[in-house]
Structures are given as structure tokens and as C-alpha cells.
Design an enzyme around this catalytic site. Structure first.
Site, PDB file in Angstrom:
ATOM      1  N   ASN A   7      -3.527 -13.447  -0.516  1.00 54.90           N
ATOM      2  CA  ASN A   7      -2.100 -13.777  -0.391  1.00 54.90           C
ATOM      3  C   ASN A   7      -1.939 -14.508   0.944  1.00 54.90           C
ATOM      4  OD1 ASN A   7       0.641 -13.861  -0.133  1.00 54.90           O
ATOM      5  ND2 ASN A   7       0.981 -11.681  -0.467  1.00 54.90           N
ATOM      6  N   ARG A  90      -2.273 -15.464  -4.903  1.00 53.70           N
ATOM      7  CA  ARG A  90      -0.841 -15.374  -5.158  1.00 53.70           C
ATOM      8  C   ARG A  90      -0.222 -16.729  -4.821  1.00 53.70           C
ATOM      9  NH1 ARG A  90       3.783 -13.241  -1.361  1.00 53.70           N
ATOM     10  NH2 ARG A  90       5.468 -13.271  -2.867  1.00 53.70           N
ATOM     11  N   HIS A 179       9.009 -12.178  -7.259  1.00 49.94           N
ATOM     12  CA  HIS A 179       8.435 -10.821  -7.425  1.00 49.94           C
ATOM     13  C   HIS A 179       7.977 -10.585  -8.868  1.00 49.94           C
ATOM     14  CE1 HIS A 179      11.361  -9.398  -4.027  1.00 49.94           C
ATOM     15  NE2 HIS A 179      10.181  -9.670  -3.502  1.00 49.94           N
ATOM     16  N   LEU A 208      12.986  -2.853  -4.777  1.00 50.37           N
ATOM     17  CA  LEU A 208      13.781  -2.780  -3.549  1.00 50.37           C
ATOM     18  C   LEU A 208      12.849  -2.663  -2.342  1.00 50.37           C
ATOM     19  CD1 LEU A 208      16.489  -0.205  -4.750  1.00 50.37           C
ATOM     20  CD2 LEU A 208      16.433  -2.689  -5.071  1.00 50.37           C
ATOM     21  N   GLY A 211      12.352  -7.754   0.831  1.00 48.35           N
ATOM     22  CA  GLY A 211      12.934  -8.669  -0.158  1.00 48.35           C
ATOM     23  C   GLY A 211      13.256  -7.814  -1.373  1.00 48.35           C
ATOM     24  N   ARG A 240      18.154 -11.020   4.403  1.00 45.38           N
ATOM     25  CA  ARG A 240      18.707 -12.100   3.549  1.00 45.38           C
ATOM     26  C   ARG A 240      20.040 -11.673   2.951  1.00 45.38           C
ATOM     27  NH1 ARG A 240      13.527 -13.060  -0.031  1.00 45.38           N
ATOM     28  NH2 ARG A 240      12.351 -11.938   1.541  1.00 45.38           N
ATOM     29  N   ASN A 335      10.302   4.942  -1.739  1.00 43.53           N
ATOM     30  CA  ASN A 335      10.299   5.930  -0.647  1.00 43.53           C
ATOM     31  C   ASN A 335      11.651   6.461  -0.220  1.00 43.53           C
ATOM     32  OD1 ASN A 335       7.396   5.972   0.182  1.00 43.53           O
ATOM     33  ND2 ASN A 335       7.795   3.774   0.364  1.00 43.53           N
ATOM     34  N   GLU A 385       0.929  -5.220  -6.674  1.00 42.00           N
ATOM     35  CA  GLU A 385       0.830  -6.643  -6.997  1.00 42.00           C
ATOM     36  C   GLU A 385      -0.619  -7.132  -6.931  1.00 42.00           C
ATOM     37  OE1 GLU A 385       4.282  -6.929  -4.336  1.00 42.00           O
ATOM     38  OE2 GLU A 385       4.721  -8.795  -5.392  1.00 42.00           O
TER      39      GLU A 385
HETATM   40  P1  AMP Z   1       8.331  -3.763   1.195  1.00 41.96           P
HETATM   41  O1  AMP Z   1       8.941  -5.101   1.446  1.00 41.96           O
HETATM   42  O2  AMP Z   1       8.173  -3.426  -0.250  1.00 41.96           O
HETATM   43  O3  AMP Z   1       7.086  -3.516   1.990  1.00 41.96           O
HETATM   44  O4  AMP Z   1       9.399  -2.683   1.732  1.00 41.96           O
HETATM   45  C1  AMP Z   1       9.788  -2.655   3.068  1.00 41.96           C
HETATM   46  C2  AMP Z   1      11.034  -1.784   3.174  1.00 41.96           C
HETATM   47  O5  AMP Z   1      10.716  -0.461   2.713  1.00 41.96           O
HETATM   48  C3  AMP Z   1      11.554  -1.626   4.603  1.00 41.96           C
HETATM   49  O6  AMP Z   1      12.966  -1.727   4.633  1.00 41.96           O
HETATM   50  C4  AMP Z   1      11.131  -0.228   4.946  1.00 41.96           C
HETATM   51  O7  AMP Z   1      11.948   0.354   5.859  1.00 41.96           O
HETATM   52  C5  AMP Z   1      11.269   0.486   3.620  1.00 41.96           C
HETATM   53  N1  AMP Z   1      10.549   1.748   3.645  1.00 41.96           N
HETATM   54  C6  AMP Z   1       9.216   1.938   3.800  1.00 41.96           C
HETATM   55  N2  AMP Z   1       8.953   3.263   3.868  1.00 41.96           N
HETATM   56  C7  AMP Z   1      10.133   3.922   3.762  1.00 41.96           C
HETATM   57  C8  AMP Z   1      10.534   5.292   3.779  1.00 41.96           C
HETATM   58  N3  AMP Z   1       9.643   6.265   3.897  1.00 41.96           N
HETATM   59  N4  AMP Z   1      11.851   5.573   3.640  1.00 41.96           N
HETATM   60  C9  AMP Z   1      12.766   4.590   3.507  1.00 41.96           C
HETATM   61  N5  AMP Z   1      12.451   3.281   3.500  1.00 41.96           N
HETATM   62  C10 AMP Z   1      11.165   2.946   3.624  1.00 41.96           C
END
Ligand code: AMP
Length: 411
Positions: A7, A90, A179, A208, A211, A240, A335, A385
Site C-alpha cells: 500500500n 492497493r 474503502h 468507521l 476515513g 474531513r 473499538n 484489507e
Molecule cells: P482507522 O482509520 O480504521 O485506523 O481508525 C482510526 C480511528 O479509530 C481513530 O479515530 C482512532 O481513534 C479510532 N480508534 C482506534 N482505537 C480505538 C479505541 N480503542 N476506542 C475508540 N476509538 C479507537
């Protein structure tokens, strides 16, 4: 077959080596600050992360470092380059030309280049990775896996904007969605977990992360998604803006005495939950903490984010003519019990009941978080992914081996 998944961004290169048989990641890593100074991290399976500062003047050097790490006699996971059977890349934008993953040849590179104006920050960077890999491993087959491909099944009514039709015809201005690899992986997995046929199931997938995007998947096809021509449209994201009245751009330009490019920078980098929270944070871990402490800025951002997800789910239930399941994935979706609770609790009108205990304990694992008698099932399914890219790469290379005259495949 061992598959290297790449990637590649303009100054970074993420990689994983995946065994197609066991589907395990044998190693993963990241080269950063390429062309600036350079640093690299490498984590072999069952091993500690190794981080080092090392000069990385260009992507060709980055690929050399990836190969050196993978074959390193002490920390490496393969004995020679020969063990890499294929490389999966990717590629962010496939336009309307690429509706499926494709074996890379000179024509494919040319076509990806030709649609680069749709993703000027991403496609050229992705292609740098392709070229560097081809140089380092000239005899290894390479596959392009597109973020947009999964959404190419959307009907015209979902992908057209209410703009003069000639802009679509002349410039390809339409909704593409992103995505896609994640939405595809998670929706297939949801059908499996729900013991339903993928061709029958109706789902809303909520990816979520920093992005964020939602898609409506109906009987094996994506029928709508929230991101548009670019990944700026749709949900409120980390930084964003998501959906807005287009007139806002001109109003900000006038009031702030700046140029459209400056406004676009704000919409991409200073908006979303970051801007909404008065620059409290773009990270949901901080925002959740603020919400729990009743911090006004964090609470505003979390509530507004969740409300927009809720609205999209409602509209995709209508687009799907009812649904069997809702899935949460990516960093926040996997999470954050708080975010899921704030959204799912307001979906009672669909007969959805949240299992609070399951929701609270579901962090980064596959778990059903609706009660047994909930009419619509709600799942947390971690996305993968890289594995999805490795699977497509394997499928295409395996098919090409058996059908040497063909370079593309229909599923
Ligand atoms: P990603 O783009 O999929 O890597 O997701 C990143 C987002 O996931 C960020 O806003 C992080 O704060 C959130 N995130 C990761 N771990 C946690 C957690 N344990 N609780 C809440 N949000 C999380």
C-alpha cells in the site's frame, strides 16, 4: 503461495507478507518519510517490532529495504526473494475502467495513469510502488486491487449527481465510493457469520475509521455508498467534512478572505470531528474520554458524528428495501462501544435491540452485538484489507497460471 501486499503513498509504503494457504500475515511493516529522511518498522510474526532510522531516498530503495528485511537471516521470514509468488497493490481509484482486480501489465499501468486526475494524491503514488516492485522483482506477477471496484455495481440513480449530465459524460464526475476492499471483505464475512447466502443478504456496512464510509449491500452487490467522486463526501470523518451545502465553500472563501484551495484544505484537514470539537482531537480515543467527562467540545463532535451515521443507515435501509444486518468495522467501528451504542439505540424502530454486554466487550473481535430476538442483526467485524488484497492476488495469479492466455478474470 506467499503474497506481498503493498500500500504505497507518496512518502510511505505499508507492506504485509501473507501466506495464501493459512491466510496468516508472516510479517508486516512500514517505510515512512520516503524522499525526506526515512524510517522503517518491521514486525515478523511472533516477533518484536524492529524500528530503525535509515535513509530512504526513493521508493525503489524502500522496496529493497522491504526485501532485505523479509530475507534477513536473523529477523526475516523467507530465505530468498524466490519465495514471493505475487505482489498485490492497493490502487485507490479505478474509475469506471476497473470493476475488478486485474493483473498488472503495461496497458493496465497506462490506464491507471489515465484516470489519475480523479485521485491526484493517490494513484500516482500507488503507481510509484508498482514500478518500484516491477523493477525489483521483474518476473513476479503483480495485481492491482482497487478501492473503487466493489462500488462499480451501483445503479445510475445512486452514482449520478444532480449536475448537468454532460459533466458525467465529459469528465466522469459521479460517485465512485472508496474503502471498497473493506466493504467487500466485511460484507462477505457478515453473510458467512449470519449463515446467509451472500446473494440473498441485505446489509448496511459502516466502515468507521479516520476515513469513514457506509455502503448498502443488496443481494451480493453494492447499491450505494457515502463517499463520492473523492473520499471527502459522506460521513463526518476525523478531519474531513463529509456532506455539506456546496455554497459553504464560496461563503467561507469570502468571509475568510482566502482562496478555494485554502477552503478545500480546511474541508480536508481541519473539519470533521477535529473541527467540530474546536480542535480538541480527531482521535476517537480522546473524544470518548472527553465525552465521558462531559467535555462540551468532545460531546458535540461525538454526538454529531453518530447522528450522521444514523441518518445514513436510515437512508440505506430504504435503499435496500429493508435489511438483515448492520456491520461496524474499522478503528472506531471495531473499538468504540460508545459510538455503536449511541447509533444502535436509536434504531429500535427497525426492531433492533442492542445486547449491551456484548457491545461493551466487543473490541477488535468478531461479535454479534444484537440480542437473540433482535429483528435485524448487528455485528462487529474487524476489517482486513490486506488479506482481501492477498486473496484477490492469489485468485488472479492462480487463474493466470492455469489459463496462460488470459490476463484478467471474471469472478
Ligand atoms: P482507522 O482509520 O480504521 O485506523 O481508525 C482510526 C480511528 O479509530 C481513530 O479515530 C482512532 O481513534 C479510532 N480508534 C482506534 N482505537 C480505538 C479505541 N480503542 N476506542 C475508540 N476509538 C479507537
Amino acid at each position: 503461495m506467499k503474497i506481498l501486499v503493498i500500500n504505497c503513498g507518496s512518502s510511505s509504503l505499508k507492506f504485509q507478507l501473507i501466506d495464501s494457504k493459512t491466510e496468516e500475515a508472516l510479517a508486516k511493516g512500514l517505510c515512512e518519510r520516503i524522499g525526506i529522511d526515512g524510517s522503517m518498522s518491521f514486525t515478523p510474526k511472533d516477533g518484536e517490532k524492529i524500528k530503525r532510522e535509515v535513509a530512504i531516498p526513493d521508493h525503489t530503495r524502500a522496496i529493497q529495504l522491504v526485501i532485505e528485511s523479509l530475507t534477513d537471516p536473523t529477523h526475516g521470514v523467507i530465505s530468498s526473494l524466490e519465495e514471493i509468488g505475487a505482489v498485490g497493490h492497493r490502487i485507490v481509484h479505478g474509475g469506471e475502467r476497473f470493476t475488478k482486480s486485474t493483473l498488472i501489465d503495461d496497458d493496465v499501468i497506462h490506464d491507471i495513469e489515465a484516470i489519475s486526475d480523479l485521485a491526484p494524491l493517490h494513484n500516482p503514488a500507488n503507481l510509484i510502488g508498482v514500478r518500484a516492485c516491477r523493477e525489483a522483482m521483474p518476473s513476479v506477477p503483480m495485481v492491482a486491487v482497487f478501492d473503487t471496484a466493489f462500488h462499480q455495481t451501483m445503479p445510475e440513480e445512486a452514482y449520478l449527481y444532480g449536475l448537468p449530465y454532460e459533466y458525467y459524460v465529459k469528465h466522469g464526475i459521479r460517485r465512485y465510493g472508496f474503502h471498497g476492499t473493506s466493504h467487500s471483505y466485511v460484507s462477505h464475512r457478515a453473510a458467512e457469520l449470519m449463515r446467509r447466502n451472500y446473494e440473498d443478504v441485505k446489509l448496511v456496512i459502516c466502515h468507521l475509521g479516520n476515513g469513514a464510509s457506509i455502503s448498502a449491500v443488496r443481494r451480493g452487490q453494492c447499491i450505494d455508498t457515502s463517499m463520492g467522486l473523492t473520499p471527502l463526501e459522506g460521513l463526518i470523518m476525523g478531519t474531513r467534512v463529509g456532506d455539506i451545502d456546496p455554497s459553504v465553500i464560496d461563503v467561507i472563501r469570502q468571509k475568510e478572505h482566502c482562496h478555494v484551495a485554502d477552503v478545500m484544505e480546511v474541508l480536508n484537514k481541519k473539519s470533521g470531528v477535529y473541527g467540530l470539537s474546536n480542535y480538541y482531537s480527531s482521535d476517537f480515543r480522546d473524544l470518548e474520554e472527553g465525552y465521558e467527562k462531559s467535555n462540551e467540545d468532545a460531546t458535540r463532535a461525538v454526538k454529531t458524528f453518530c447522528y450522521h451515521v444514523l441518518k445514513y443507515i436510515g437512508s440505506y435501509v430504504a435503499a435496500n428495501n429493508g435489511i438483515h444486518g448492520i456491520v461496524f468495522t474499522a478503528g472506531i467501528g471495531e473499538n468504540s462501544p460508545l459510538v455503536r451504542r449511541l447509533i444502535v439505540r436509536r434504531l429500535g424502530f427497525l426492531g433492533i435491540q442492542l445486547d449491551e454486554e456484548a457491545n461493551n466487550s466487543a473490541r477488535g473481535v468478531e461479535k454479534e452485538i444484537s440480542t437473540l430476538d433482535s429483528l435485524v442483526k448487528v455485528w462487529v467485524i474487524p476489517t482486513n484489507e490486506e488479506l482481501a488484497i492477498a486473496r484477490d492476488t492469489y485468485k488472479l495469479c492462480h487463474f493466470a497460471e492455469e489459463n496462460p492466455a488470459t490476463s484478467t478474470v471474471t469472478e
